[in-house]
Design a protein around this motif. Structure first.
Motif, PDB file in Angstrom:
ATOM      1  N   LYS A 101      48.025  52.054  40.637  1.00 19.30           N
ATOM      2  CA  LYS A 101      48.238  50.714  41.165  1.00 19.30           C
ATOM      3  C   LYS A 101      47.280  49.698  40.550  1.00 19.30           C
ATOM      4  O   LYS A 101      46.129  50.012  40.244  1.00 19.30           O
ATOM      5  CB  LYS A 101      48.062  50.704  42.685  1.00 19.30           C
ATOM      6  N   GLU A 102      47.789  48.476  40.407  1.00 17.03           N
ATOM      7  CA  GLU A 102      46.954  47.333  40.085  1.00 17.03           C
ATOM      8  C   GLU A 102      46.863  46.467  41.339  1.00 17.03           C
ATOM      9  O   GLU A 102      47.808  46.393  42.121  1.00 17.03           O
ATOM     10  CB  GLU A 102      47.551  46.519  38.935  1.00 17.03           C
ATOM     11  N   TYR A 103      45.720  45.831  41.509  1.00 15.35           N
ATOM     12  CA  TYR A 103      45.494  45.014  42.694  1.00 15.35           C
ATOM     13  C   TYR A 103      45.266  43.556  42.293  1.00 15.35           C
ATOM     14  O   TYR A 103      44.506  43.277  41.350  1.00 15.35           O
ATOM     15  CB  TYR A 103      44.267  45.519  43.454  1.00 15.35           C
ATOM     16  N   LYS A 104      45.925  42.669  43.024  1.00 13.37           N
ATOM     17  CA  LYS A 104      45.688  41.231  42.842  1.00 13.37           C
ATOM     18  C   LYS A 104      44.830  40.793  44.022  1.00 13.37           C
ATOM     19  O   LYS A 104      45.276  40.780  45.162  1.00 13.37           O
ATOM     20  CB  LYS A 104      46.991  40.448  42.812  1.00 13.37           C
ATOM     21  N   ALA A 105      43.584  40.468  43.738  1.00 12.69           N
ATOM     22  CA  ALA A 105      42.631  40.166  44.798  1.00 12.69           C
ATOM     23  C   ALA A 105      42.030  38.782  44.628  1.00 12.69           C
ATOM     24  O   ALA A 105      42.053  38.196  43.541  1.00 12.69           O
ATOM     25  CB  ALA A 105      41.519  41.212  44.809  1.00 12.69           C
ATOM     26  N   SER A 106      41.493  38.280  45.709  1.00 16.72           N
ATOM     27  CA  SER A 106      40.711  37.041  45.707  1.00 16.72           C
ATOM     28  C   SER A 106      39.420  37.325  46.449  1.00 16.72           C
ATOM     29  O   SER A 106      39.362  38.211  47.312  1.00 16.72           O
ATOM     30  CB  SER A 106      41.472  35.907  46.413  1.00 16.72           C
ATOM     31  N   HIS A 107      38.368  36.593  46.104  1.00 12.77           N
ATOM     32  CA  HIS A 107      37.118  36.793  46.838  1.00 12.77           C
ATOM     33  C   HIS A 107      36.313  35.495  46.870  1.00 12.77           C
ATOM     34  O   HIS A 107      36.513  34.589  46.067  1.00 12.77           O
ATOM     35  CB  HIS A 107      36.296  37.943  46.241  1.00 12.77           C
ATOM     36  N   ILE A 108      35.412  35.454  47.830  1.00 13.04           N
ATOM     37  CA  ILE A 108      34.430  34.374  47.929  1.00 13.04           C
ATOM     38  C   ILE A 108      33.071  35.051  47.864  1.00 13.04           C
ATOM     39  O   ILE A 108      32.791  35.980  48.624  1.00 13.04           O
ATOM     40  CB  ILE A 108      34.575  33.596  49.254  1.00 13.04           C
ATOM     41  N   LEU A 109      32.245  34.611  46.929  1.00 11.28           N
ATOM     42  CA  LEU A 109      30.945  35.241  46.715  1.00 11.28           C
ATOM     43  C   LEU A 109      29.831  34.264  47.103  1.00 11.28           C
ATOM     44  O   LEU A 109      29.791  33.135  46.609  1.00 11.28           O
ATOM     45  CB  LEU A 109      30.791  35.642  45.242  1.00 11.28           C
TER      46      LEU A 109
END
Length: 261
Positions: free
Chosen positions: A132-140
């Motif tokens: 699987k490939e994952y499409k992610a977002s994050h706040i750092l």
């Protein structure tokens, strides 16, 4: 103007024309000295290897260039410049460069990359990137308290993308609202990966995730089966990479065997 342009174009290529057979059809006779046609032929081959098309106009320029060089060489020889130490040092460097280039070319010719090696390398790549490939977002952010405050704001209806643009210290994803794009989960640091793969689509980590970069708030946007390129599409790149690896190994082996005192 054309001759000046050609001089710049072939300056490096002429390094390959250092020793040519004396018995050859002459291109011209300069001050009673024959100029072998092989000089022009060798220069033409160098230009062809660089991808430059050989037009009738270029052939004419090559001829003029070879003749001009013979004229200048004769004058330099008259002035005794061949005996200069700087000239000898540069000639030795040029000789070494050409000979080493020929050594590496000969090694690559006698040790070609095989289809089996390319296939094996592709299979390793496919195994490492399959799944699987994952499409992610994050706040750092830097501090845990900041991350907790952001989570609270999200629970109250705050928009993830807007908060990421304002507060995320990741300059790459922050300007895109936290979007990290599609990636293999193994491409992230372990703590990030572990949290990401546990999420359901559309969900955000319930608590901040700490890594060497700071504190993350991660959202899983989507998943899909990895889309790998076909072998035929990447075969030239794999072959080039393996060829370079073989050449580097050959160089390392020669250095290891050499007795340097």
């Amino acid at each position: 103007m054309k001759q000046k342009l050609l001089t710049g174009l072939v300056a490096a290529a002429m390094l390959g024309v250092m020793a040519l057979p004396a018995t050859a059809q002459n291109l011209a006779i300069v001050n009673g000295k024959a100029v072998p046609k092989e000089r022009a032929d060798a220069l033409k081959q160098q230009l062809e290897r660089s991808g430059r098309p050989i037009t009738p106009d270029i052939e004419g320029q090559i001829k003029e260039e070879v003749i001009a060089r013979e004229i200048f060489m004769q004058e330099a020889q008259k002035r005794g410049l061949e005996a200069a130490q700087d000239y000898k040092a540069q000639m030795e460097l040029a000789r070494q460069t050409i000979l080493i280039r020929e050594l590496f070319a000969d090694y690559q010719k006698t040790n070609p990359v095989t289809d089996a090696e390319i296939k094996a390398e592709y299979d390793k790549f496919a195994a490492a990137n399959a799944g699987k490939e994952y499409k992610a977002s994050h706040i750092l952010v830097e501090k845990e308290d900041e991350a907790k405050a952001i989570l609270a704001a999200l629970k109250k209806g705050g928009k993830f993308e807007d908060i990421a643009k304002k507060q995320s210290k990741d300059p790459g994803s922050g300007t895109r609202g936290g979007d990290l794009g599609w990636a293999n989960p193994g491409s992230y640091v372990p703590e990030f990966t572990e949290a990401l793969v546990k999420l359901e689509k559309g969900k955000t980590t319930p608590a901040p995730v700490k890594s060497q970069f700071g504190w993350h708030i991660i959202r899983l946007d989507d998943t899909r089966e990895a889309e790998l390129p076909k072998l035929d599409d990447v075969k030239p790149q794999i072959a080039q990479q393996l060829q370079q690896q073989k050449l580097m190994k050959f160089q390392e082996e020669l250095r290891a065997k050499a007795k340097v005192e």
